[in-house]
Every structure is written in structure tokens, then in C-alpha cells.
Design a protein around this motif. Structure first.
Motif, PDB file in Angstrom:
ATOM      1  N   ASP A   1      -2.210  -6.992  11.362  1.00 34.58           N
ATOM      2  CA  ASP A   1      -2.376  -7.673  10.066  1.00 34.58           C
ATOM      3  C   ASP A   1      -3.706  -7.306   9.415  1.00 34.58           C
ATOM      4  N   VAL A   2      -4.743  -7.143  10.232  1.00 34.67           N
ATOM      5  CA  VAL A   2      -6.048  -6.758   9.696  1.00 34.67           C
ATOM      6  C   VAL A   2      -5.992  -5.336   9.139  1.00 34.67           C
ATOM      7  N   ALA A   3      -5.398  -4.422   9.905  1.00 36.79           N
ATOM      8  CA  ALA A   3      -5.293  -3.035   9.450  1.00 36.79           C
ATOM      9  C   ALA A   3      -4.489  -2.946   8.158  1.00 36.79           C
ATOM     10  N   GLU A   4      -3.383  -3.672   8.094  1.00 39.69           N
ATOM     11  CA  GLU A   4      -2.554  -3.665   6.884  1.00 39.69           C
ATOM     12  C   GLU A   4      -3.345  -4.176   5.685  1.00 39.69           C
ATOM     13  N   TYR A   5      -4.108  -5.229   5.880  1.00 40.80           N
ATOM     14  CA  TYR A   5      -4.922  -5.791   4.792  1.00 40.80           C
ATOM     15  C   TYR A   5      -5.992  -4.795   4.348  1.00 40.80           C
ATOM     16  N   LEU A   6      -6.661  -4.150   5.289  1.00 43.31           N
ATOM     17  CA  LEU A   6      -7.720  -3.194   4.954  1.00 43.31           C
ATOM     18  C   LEU A   6      -7.168  -2.003   4.184  1.00 43.31           C
ATOM     19  N   ILE A   7      -5.957  -1.582   4.551  1.00 38.38           N
ATOM     20  CA  ILE A   7      -5.370  -0.408   3.888  1.00 38.38           C
ATOM     21  C   ILE A   7      -4.824  -0.773   2.503  1.00 38.38           C
ATOM     22  N   GLU A   8      -4.005  -1.835   2.452  1.00 40.18           N
ATOM     23  CA  GLU A   8      -3.268  -2.133   1.227  1.00 40.18           C
ATOM     24  C   GLU A   8      -4.093  -2.910   0.198  1.00 40.18           C
ATOM     25  N   LYS A   9      -4.977  -3.780   0.641  1.00 42.14           N
ATOM     26  CA  LYS A   9      -5.730  -4.620  -0.289  1.00 42.14           C
ATOM     27  C   LYS A   9      -7.170  -4.155  -0.517  1.00 42.14           C
ATOM     28  N   CYS A  10      -7.702  -3.430   0.479  1.00 44.90           N
ATOM     29  CA  CYS A  10      -9.121  -3.059   0.383  1.00 44.90           C
ATOM     30  C   CYS A  10      -9.341  -1.569   0.167  1.00 44.90           C
ATOM     31  N   GLY A  11      -8.269  -0.788   0.195  1.00 43.25           N
ATOM     32  CA  GLY A  11      -8.402   0.642  -0.063  1.00 43.25           C
ATOM     33  C   GLY A  11      -9.093   1.414   1.035  1.00 43.25           C
TER      34      GLY A  11
ATOM     35  N   VAL B   1     -15.771  -1.658   3.565  1.00 41.72           N
ATOM     36  CA  VAL B   1     -14.763  -1.256   4.555  1.00 41.72           C
ATOM     37  C   VAL B   1     -14.917   0.219   4.940  1.00 41.72           C
ATOM     38  N   GLY B   2     -15.699   0.968   4.148  1.00 45.67           N
ATOM     39  CA  GLY B   2     -15.929   2.371   4.492  1.00 45.67           C
ATOM     40  C   GLY B   2     -17.191   2.588   5.296  1.00 45.67           C
ATOM     41  N   ALA B   3     -18.022   1.547   5.431  1.00 46.60           N
ATOM     42  CA  ALA B   3     -19.277   1.667   6.172  1.00 46.60           C
ATOM     43  C   ALA B   3     -19.005   1.631   7.678  1.00 46.60           C
ATOM     44  N   LYS B   4     -19.878   2.304   8.417  1.00 42.14           N
ATOM     45  CA  LYS B   4     -19.726   2.359   9.876  1.00 42.14           C
ATOM     46  C   LYS B   4     -20.766   1.487  10.567  1.00 42.14           C
ATOM     47  N   THR B   5     -20.316   0.782  11.582  1.00 45.16           N
ATOM     48  CA  THR B   5     -21.197   0.014  12.462  1.00 45.16           C
ATOM     49  C   THR B   5     -20.929   0.500  13.884  1.00 45.16           C
ATOM     50  N   HIS B   6     -21.983   0.865  14.593  1.00 53.56           N
ATOM     51  CA  HIS B   6     -21.839   1.457  15.931  1.00 53.56           C
ATOM     52  C   HIS B   6     -20.933   2.681  15.890  1.00 53.56           C
ATOM     53  N   GLY B   7     -20.964   3.394  14.766  1.00 57.35           N
ATOM     54  CA  GLY B   7     -20.221   4.646  14.650  1.00 57.35           C
ATOM     55  C   GLY B   7     -18.781   4.513  14.228  1.00 57.35           C
ATOM     56  N   ALA B   8     -18.299   3.299  13.942  1.00 60.42           N
ATOM     57  CA  ALA B   8     -16.879   3.121  13.600  1.00 60.42           C
ATOM     58  C   ALA B   8     -16.713   2.251  12.362  1.00 60.42           C
ATOM     59  N   THR B   9     -15.629   2.501  11.622  1.00 58.87           N
ATOM     60  CA  THR B   9     -15.298   1.692  10.455  1.00 58.87           C
ATOM     61  C   THR B   9     -14.495   0.466  10.898  1.00 58.87           C
ATOM     62  N   PRO B  10     -14.370  -0.541  10.042  1.00 59.49           N
ATOM     63  CA  PRO B  10     -13.535  -1.700  10.375  1.00 59.49           C
ATOM     64  C   PRO B  10     -12.089  -1.311  10.684  1.00 59.49           C
ATOM     65  N   LEU B  11     -11.520  -0.350   9.916  1.00 55.49           N
ATOM     66  CA  LEU B  11     -10.136   0.049  10.157  1.00 55.49           C
ATOM     67  C   LEU B  11      -9.982   0.725  11.519  1.00 55.49           C
ATOM     68  N   VAL B  12     -10.917   1.562  11.880  1.00 55.25           N
ATOM     69  CA  VAL B  12     -10.875   2.213  13.192  1.00 55.25           C
ATOM     70  C   VAL B  12     -10.847   1.164  14.303  1.00 55.25           C
ATOM     71  N   MET B  13     -11.684   0.148  14.187  1.00 55.07           N
ATOM     72  CA  MET B  13     -11.747  -0.875  15.236  1.00 55.07           C
ATOM     73  C   MET B  13     -10.503  -1.763  15.235  1.00 55.07           C
ATOM     74  N   ALA B  14      -9.956  -2.043  14.071  1.00 58.15           N
ATOM     75  CA  ALA B  14      -8.727  -2.837  14.014  1.00 58.15           C
ATOM     76  C   ALA B  14      -7.592  -2.092  14.705  1.00 58.15           C
ATOM     77  N   CYS B  15      -7.512  -0.775  14.472  1.00 60.13           N
ATOM     78  CA  CYS B  15      -6.462   0.027  15.103  1.00 60.13           C
ATOM     79  C   CYS B  15      -6.724   0.194  16.599  1.00 60.13           C
ATOM     80  N   ARG B  16      -7.990   0.321  16.968  1.00 57.08           N
ATOM     81  CA  ARG B  16      -8.340   0.441  18.384  1.00 57.08           C
ATOM     82  C   ARG B  16      -7.918  -0.805  19.148  1.00 57.08           C
ATOM     83  N   ASN B  17      -8.070  -1.972  18.528  1.00 54.52           N
ATOM     84  CA  ASN B  17      -7.807  -3.233  19.225  1.00 54.52           C
ATOM     85  C   ASN B  17      -6.451  -3.846  18.905  1.00 54.52           C
ATOM     86  N   GLY B  18      -5.640  -3.140  18.105  1.00 54.06           N
ATOM     87  CA  GLY B  18      -4.265  -3.577  17.890  1.00 54.06           C
ATOM     88  C   GLY B  18      -4.066  -4.713  16.920  1.00 54.06           C
TER      89      GLY B  18
END
Length: 629
Positions: free
Chosen positions: A55-65, A35-52
Motif C-alpha cells: 500500500d505504501v509503494a502504491e501510494y508513493l508511485i501513484e500519488k507522489c510520483g 520521495v526522491g531523496a535518499k536516506t542511508h542510500g535508499a529512497t522511500p520507494l526502495v525501502m517500501a519494496c524491500r520490506n513488502g
């Protein structure tokens, strides 16, 4: 399987179930790595927040650190935003629930992107009032409200952005929090400039109520002139109607400039004439002493020797000569804005383009030359506006020459004098650009703009050398001198490549839509060699022009022979130890050059010396030659 891409794509697309299936059974350290790795310059959390995807963002933060501060690169309105943290992305995209989640989890409300943009400024840009209010209300203490004054790299504050985008509710909110109504950006413009330029009269009135001043920016433009140059008549009328806000002279200039905008931008000749008449009435029949027009500067050929009209009764005659009216607009704009303002040269070029579309190429070339002279005199070397002018000339001349050899619509031939004139200006730009970069430390030197100007100049040279004048003529001497001046500068573009290397590298092979000027060019190569271009010079990778010819998408044996006849060494090695023969995939292409013919005894001796002697033992005057082989 690329696990990083799987996690990234699932987060980007909001596929929570897929994420859980893929991550729930993995070790904690592996999950954090994914979850900390970047693809095309962005992390999974960045893209989840970018696209709204809440539930994905909450899972990445609370369960995946996932790190809520780890920034990435995201695309907004076609522009890549670097260094954007998840909170910035959520605020910019208008996802209030995600903004709340991130702030609740401790995200920094004042985090910035690479250009120093804050989440608050991002929300102001697209008018997300609820997010603006939430971010401001969640500062650590009162001093956090200074966030509303944080500016990006251009000096634009949240208030300026809200005003420019016409978001009155946000503007009022920020003003109530004591946002500085008269703060200036790096270019000296204020919020009043921004809304005057964008046409928001409602916000203009609010800013004036809060004490906005009629001040000038770095171009000497007031908000009144900003409204006039963009054609917002309702803003102009409001400003000039306000008592004690603007002077009589400012009213006159605004009406005249607005008239010029009506001619060029709105194509409303009658409206322009009415505005100019109002300005003239104000000059000679208004309250107070007469404010005569300034004495006319020397007339210029580009404006067809037009002079500003100073007689009220003469204006009606303009409607019978629309071309004269267009020249009046250019003259008036240059007088009021001055040559440094980008709109001055922009509308000169715009008018020239209209003439070219109508087949009046001579008028176009004259106007564009005038604009280019203005830009080279007023702007820093390698300025993008100057580059744009050189590009337009290159494309125009290519079009005209292309039509000479093609079918269909016929156009007049390009005059060699016009081409030489522009080419010399391009060479001057290369010279000044190189001098500018020579003063910059090599570790931070960026040759992108110099490379572009150099390539444009070479395309002009390519057009010039397609039909070389007879030797001994004035035209031939002028051509020889112009190209010699370019080579003598010894400017280097991308990868440390000189003029001869650039035309063989495939970089910038085409300019615009026309094929008349394209690389590689045998006639241009011969012209460069004739004035002293070094066929043995190496770029940053140790490639000579022969190496680059071999690496290009099209192998031209005739060009290779031209270079070899001029002194290029067929067995020269680059930094990887490769020769021309090694770089050509097809052995038959190499055989077409007849290597035996171009291998000298000196070359053979140099190879032996390089294999059998240390370079320190080779006489200094021979080292460069030996190192080529």
C-alpha cells in the motif's frame, strides 16, 4: 525536523497513514523532492519494496510520483547491494504483488544492480518460483528471454544461482527455456559445478539429462572433484557410477580427494581409510592397466616429511598414527588440487590452527609458513588470502608474546628467527603490492589492500623491536636490515601515509585480540628512524608524523620528543596552516615538550621568509624547508 527522514522511516516501516498526513497537504514539487531523496542510500520507494509494504509503494508511485527506476542501496543477508531498483528489491525479498505492481507501472524487468544482478537472478537466489515465472513471462517479446542468460559481474547466470541454492523447480523452468546448461562463469565453473558443490543430487541428475558436461573450471576442477572437495559422497558416487561420464583416473582422484576431505572436514578417519583403499584397489586391481601413483615430490618439513602411501597393505597402519593420516590428507590434496587452488592452502592453515590449539606452535608455524610461501608464489600481490595468512601470523605471535608476560597458561617463547622469517615475507608482499599499484593510474588507484598489508607488517615489526638484540650481533644486523628494507620501499597507505606516519595515526592501532602489538610504539618509531624514516614527510593532508601524533586519541610527549630529537620541526604547518601547538587542545600538553628547545634559528628564519617573500624568489634549494613552516 528532518522531513526526508520522516518520509523514509514511514515508508520503511509501512506507516501509510503517517505518510498521507505528512505529504497530502504539500505542493507537488516538494512531495516529489521528498520521495526522491535518499536516506542511508535508499529512497522511500526502495525501502517500501524491500520490506513488502504494497500500500505504501502504491501510494508513493501513484500519488507522489516516485521514480520506479531510481536505485538505492539495501541490505540483504548482511550485504550491502548497491544500485538496486525497486523491482530488484521486491523480487529479491519475494514480494510477488509488488513485482506485479511495478511491472504494471512500467518497471524495466532487465534492470541491473551495480554488480549487474537482475531482478530475475535475485528471485532465483532465494527460490521465488512464481516471481521467476512472472518476470520471464513479462518480457517484451521472445528475445527478452535472453534475460535468463544475463550474468552478474562474476559471470553467474540465473541457472547457476538456482542450481547452487538447490531450487530444482526454477532450474527445470530455466532449462525448459533453453538456458545454456554448459555456460561458464568468469572462473570457468558451470551449473553442474554449482550443484555438485552445494550437494543437490536431484539437480545434478536433471543437468546431466540436459547434456551437462564434465568440464573443468579455471582451477582444473571438474564437477566430480568439486563434489569430492566439499565432501558430498552421494554426488561422487553418482558421477563415478555413470557409464562413460568420467574416466578411471578421474574416479581414483575423486575417491582420494574425498578421503582427504573426510579427514580434515568430517574428521571421519575410518571413512577416509575406506575411500583411500577403494582408490588403491581401482589403481592396481581395477579393469585395465595399473595406474600407479605419481612419483613422490620432495618431502617438506611442514608435512613432517610425509610421503604418500603406495602400498595397499600399509593403509591399516595409519589408524595407529592419526597424525600421519592427517599429513597424508594434506599431501594428497596438494597433489590433486595443486598449489593454486584455495582449498590447498586453506586446509594447510586449518591443520596448523589445530596444532596451535593443542599447544604445538612449532608445527603450526611451519605449516603456516608453507601455506604463505604457496600463496605468495601462486597468487597476485595483496590477495586477500595472503593478507589473511599475515593476519593469522600477527595474531599468533601477539598471543604467544602476550602469554609470556601474562598469567595462566604458559606457551613457548616466540623464536626471533620465526618472526624475522614471516616479517621478511610481509615486506616482500608490501614491495610487490607497491609495484603493482605503481602501474595503475593514480585516479583509479585503490590502496586499501596495500594499507592493510603495510599495517600488518608494521605490527610484526612492533613485535620484533620490543626486545632489540645487542648491537653488533648477527640478530641485530638481521633486524636492522629487515626494517631498512621496509622503509626503503617507501610504500604509502591510506591518505598517503608512510610507515612512520601510520604507527602514529591511530589507524590499525590494534591487531586481533591481543595488546602486545599496538600503536603508537616508541621502540618501533626509534627503529624506523634509525634506518632512515623521514620525520618531516607529509601525507596527503600535509600532516607530518608530529601532526598525526597530536591528532591521535592519546598524546605521548615522549614520542613527540623522540621525533623532535630526530629532526622533526615543531612549527611545521599542514595544509590547513596548523602547527603542532594549534592541534593540541590542551596548552599544557604542548608546554610539556618545551617548544623553545626545539625551535631553531633556521625555523625562525623560514617563518620570516615565508611571510615576506614570494616562493618564486626563494632559492630552489631552500623552498622545501621554507614551505614546511
Amino acid at each position: 525536523m528532518d522531513f526526508t527522514s520522516v518520509v523514509y522511516n514511514a515508508a520503511r516501516d509501512g506507516k501509510l497513514k503517517r505518510l498521507k498526513v505528512f505529504l497530502n497537504h504539500r505542493a507537488k514539487d516538494e512531495v516529489e523532492q521528498l520521495v526522491g531523496a535518499k536516506t542511508h542510500g535508499a529512497t522511500p520507494l526502495v525501502m517500501a519494496c524491500r520490506n513488502g509494504h504494497y500500500d505504501v509503494a502504491e501510494y508513493l508511485i501513484e500519488k507522489c510520483g516516485a521514480d520506479i527506476e531510481q536505485p538505492g542501496t539495501v541490505i540483504f543477508d548482511g550485504e550491502a547491494i548497491e544500485g538496486a531498483c525497486p523491482l530488484w528489491c521486491a523480487a529479491a525479498a519475494g514480494h510477488l504483488s509488488l513485482v506485479r505492481l511495478l511491472v504494471k507501472r512500467g518497471a524495466k524487468v532487465n534492470s541491473t544492480t551495480k554488480t549487474n544482478s537482475t531482478p530475475l537472478r535475485a528471485a532465483c537466489f532465494d527460490g521465488y518460483f512464481d516471481i521467476v515465472r512472472f518476470l520471464v513471462n513479462h518480457g517484451a517479446d521472445y528475445h527478452a528471454y535472453k534475460n535468463i542468460e544475463m550474468a552478474n559481474d562474476h559471470g553467474h547466470t540465473s541457472l547457476m544461482i538456482a542450481c547452487y541454492k538447490g531450487h530444482i523447480r526454477i532450474a527445470k523452468f530455466l532449462l525448459a527455456l533453453k538456458a545454456d546448461v554448459n555456460r561458464k562463469s568468469a572462473r570457468g565453473n558451470m551449473a553442474l559445478h554449482d550443484c555438485a558443490e552445494s550437494g543437490s543430487l536431484e539437480i545434478v541428475k536433471v543437468l546431466v539429462e540436459y547434456g551437462a558436461r564434465m568440464d573443468v573450471d579455471s582451477y582444473g576442477m571438474t564437477p566430480l572433484l568439486a563434489a569430492a572437495v566439499t565432501g558430498h559422497k552421494h554426488i561422487v558416487e553418482y558421477f563415478i557410477s555413470m557409464p562413460n561420464l568420467v574416466s578411471r583416473k578421474e574416479r581414483i582422484d575423486a575417491l582420494e580427494l574425498l578421503g582427504a576431505t573426510y579427514v580434515d572436514k568430517k574428521r571421519d578417519m575410518i571413512g577416509a581409510l575406506e575411500l583411500w583403499k577403494r582408490a588403491m584397489e581401482e589403481r592396481y586391481r581395477g579393469d585395465g592397466p595399473v595406474i600407479a601413483k605419481p612419483s613422490s615430490p620432495p618431502v617438506v618439513a611442514a608435512y613432517n616429511f610425509a610421503r604418500e602411501i603406495t602400498d595397499l597393505d600399509t593403509f591399516d597402519e595409519l589408524l595407529t598414527d592419526l597424525d600421519e593420516m592427517r599429513m597424508q590428507a594434506l599431501v594428497i590434496r596438494e597433489r590433486i588440487l595443486g598449489p593454486a587452488h584455495p582449498d590447498t592452502s586453506y586446509y594447510i592453515r586449518y591443520r596448523g590452527a589445530i596444532y596451535a590449539d593443542g599447544g604445538q606452535f612449532d608445527r603450526c608455524i611451519e605449516l603456516w609458513n608453507y601455506a604463505l610461501d604457496m600463496q605468495q608464489h601462486m597468487l597476485d600481490p595483496l590477495d586477500p588470502m595472503t593478507q589473511s595468512s599475515l593476519f593469522s601470523f600477527t595474531e599468533l605471535f601477539s598471543f604467544m608474546m602476550d602469554k609470556q608476560t601474562g598469567t595462566g597458561c604458559r606457551v613457548p617463547p616466540v623464536q626471533r628467527g620465526d618472526l624475522i622469517r614471516v616479517f621478511n615475507k610481509a615486506v616482500l608482499e608490501v614491495k610487490l603490492g607497491k609495484q603493482l599499484l605503481d602501474d595503475v593510474p593514480a585516479c583509479v588507484r585503490d590502496v586499501t589492500y596495500l594499507n592493510r598489508v603495510l599495517v600488518l607488517t608494521l605490527h610484526l615489526a612492533c613485535l620484533l623491536t620490543q626486545d632489540v638484540p645487542e648491537e653488533g650481533t648477527d640478530e641485530h644486523r638481521a633486524l636492522h636490515k629487515a626494517i631498512y628494507n621496509l622503509v626503503r620501499i617507501n610504500a604509502k597507505g591510506n591518505h598517503g601515509r608512510d610507515t612512520l606516519q601510520l604507527i602514529h595515526s591511530g589507524e590499525g592501532a590494534f591487531i586481533g585480540r591481543y595488546s602486545t602489538s599496538k600503536f603508537p610504539s616508541s621502540h618501533l618509531a626509534m627503529a624506523l628512524i634509525k634506518v632512515g624514516a623521514d620525520v618531516t614527510a607529509k601525507d596527503n593532508d600535509g600532516n607530518t608524523v608530529l601532526h598525526l601524533a597530536a591528532l591521535s586519541h592519546v598524546w605521548r610527549a615522549d614520542l613527540a620528543i623522540t621525533l623532535l630529537e630526530a629532526g622533526a620541526h615543531i612549527d611545521t604547518v599542514n595544509n590547513e596552516g596548523k602547527t603542532l601547538e594549534m592541534l593540541l587542545c590542551d596548552k599544557r600538553l604542548y608546554d610539556s615538550v618545551n617548544p623553545v628547545k626545539y625551535t631553531t634559528l633556521g625555523c625562525l628564519a623560514a617563518r620570516v621568509v615565508r611571510r615576506t617573500h614570494r616562493m618564486a624568489h626563494v632559492p630552489k634549494h631552500l623552498r622545501a624547508f621554507v614551505q614546511l613552516h
